[in-house]
Design a protein around this motif. Sequence first.
Motif, PDB file in Angstrom:
ATOM      1  N   UNK A  55       0.720  -1.252   0.015  1.00 56.47           N
ATOM      2  CA  UNK A  55       0.123  -0.001  -0.124  1.00 56.47           C
ATOM      3  C   UNK A  55       0.915   1.436   0.214  1.00 56.47           C
ATOM      4  N   UNK A  56       2.083   1.275  -0.590  1.00 58.18           N
ATOM      5  CA  UNK A  56       2.972   2.402  -0.570  1.00 58.18           C
ATOM      6  C   UNK A  56       3.466   2.601  -1.926  1.00 58.18           C
ATOM      7  N   UNK A 154      -8.350   4.230 -13.704  1.00 56.19           N
ATOM      8  CA  UNK A 154      -7.452   4.982 -14.288  1.00 56.19           C
ATOM      9  C   UNK A 154      -7.723   6.556 -14.491  1.00 56.19           C
ATOM     10  N   UNK A 155      -8.808   6.600 -14.084  1.00 55.48           N
ATOM     11  CA  UNK A 155      -9.184   8.207 -14.329  1.00 55.48           C
ATOM     12  C   UNK A 155      -9.656   8.441 -15.594  1.00 55.48           C
ATOM     13  N   UNK A 212      -3.335  10.352 -10.139  1.00 57.00           N
ATOM     14  CA  UNK A 212      -3.914   8.915 -10.182  1.00 57.00           C
ATOM     15  C   UNK A 212      -2.977   7.774  -9.415  1.00 57.00           C
ATOM     16  N   UNK A 213      -1.818   8.131  -9.367  1.00 55.57           N
ATOM     17  CA  UNK A 213      -1.014   7.067  -8.407  1.00 55.57           C
ATOM     18  C   UNK A 213      -1.611   6.989  -6.995  1.00 55.57           C
ATOM     19  N   UNK A 214      -1.966   8.346  -6.349  1.00 51.85           N
ATOM     20  CA  UNK A 214      -2.201   8.265  -5.076  1.00 51.85           C
ATOM     21  C   UNK A 214      -3.681   7.524  -4.815  1.00 51.85           C
ATOM     22  N   UNK A 215      -4.534   7.589  -5.862  1.00 50.38           N
ATOM     23  CA  UNK A 215      -5.554   6.780  -5.830  1.00 50.38           C
ATOM     24  C   UNK A 215      -5.169   5.361  -5.969  1.00 50.38           C
ATOM     25  N   UNK A 218      -4.237   2.701  -3.092  1.00 48.61           N
ATOM     26  CA  UNK A 218      -5.141   2.288  -2.170  1.00 48.61           C
ATOM     27  C   UNK A 218      -5.403   0.902  -2.351  1.00 48.61           C
ATOM     28  N   UNK A 219      -5.141   0.484  -3.404  1.00 50.31           N
ATOM     29  CA  UNK A 219      -5.252  -1.148  -4.070  1.00 50.31           C
ATOM     30  C   UNK A 219      -4.080  -1.796  -4.486  1.00 50.31           C
ATOM     31  N   UNK A 220      -3.034  -0.808  -4.891  1.00 47.24           N
ATOM     32  CA  UNK A 220      -2.092  -1.632  -5.523  1.00 47.24           C
ATOM     33  C   UNK A 220      -0.742  -0.995  -4.782  1.00 47.24           C
ATOM     34  N   UNK A 221       0.266  -1.832  -4.735  1.00 49.44           N
ATOM     35  CA  UNK A 221       1.679  -1.098  -4.141  1.00 49.44           C
ATOM     36  C   UNK A 221       2.486  -1.009  -5.252  1.00 49.44           C
TER      37      UNK A 221
END
Length: 282
Positions: A55-56, A154-155, A212-215, A218-221
């Motif tokens: 999660x980082x 992916x917005x 997008x990376x910040x969103x 939440x699901x992908x490291x």
Amino acid sequence: MTTSTNAPTGPGAPAPPVPPGPNGEAGSVLHIDLKAVYYGKFKAVRDSALDVKKGTITAFIGPSGCGKSTVLRSINRMNDLVRGFRFEGKIRFRGRDVYESAVDPVAVRRYIGMVFQQPNPFAMSIFNNVAFGLRLNGYKGNLNERVEQALRSAALWDEVKDKLRQSGLALSGGQQQRLCIARAVATEPEVLLMDEPCSALDPIATVKIEELMQDLKKKHTIVIVTHNLQQAKRVADTTSFFYVDTTQGGRTGYLVETGPTKELFSNPREPHTRDYVAGAFS
């Protein structure tokens, strides 16, 4: 991840719990213990070890030729496709070494996805670009729903929902990169590797990808290679600095230090890191 009957199969299968990392701290989804990477006789990288927490976002920074992309592509065995590639060491994903002989590299890439430097949509429709990996993995669920979910992740959904049958190549550069991200996350990988994903984009598109990376985390490291130090500061929780060893007449990359991004930039431990983040060399 493997061909074992105990491993989950197919996109959407429940993932097993993430085991404690080798340092005993729960939450390490990746442990990289790289001894050496060779291309033929050339030693490209040596002595690089780090943990990646679930999660980082982890950023790999450093001068050109220091092995950042080589390490990144070794994580999901993309370098296996390069003639003469040889990996010495271990990369543990959920406690399992992805370089074990019984592990299928294709299965590794199902759980550890990748986005490349240049947007590379396939010459097919937007819908089929996203659905490609799902079909390849034999997805049996509602394909329309999963494609929409990936495009929303992916917005990109609002921009393409009325032209899903048009070619992905007709999109702008930034949209193409987000399409590639949608394609990568459609199969729900646990880890997403990003190799300079914004280097070919304009500043506005870059901002969208960074947001997008910040969103996505939440699901992908996420592990990202970037030459942009400001980008690393903006998006990364942890930063790893690589440098080039030229003492033996060649150019071999290695990991100098890794740590929380704010600390690495404000108070680096190693002189090479201090010089690099201060702009003393590039």
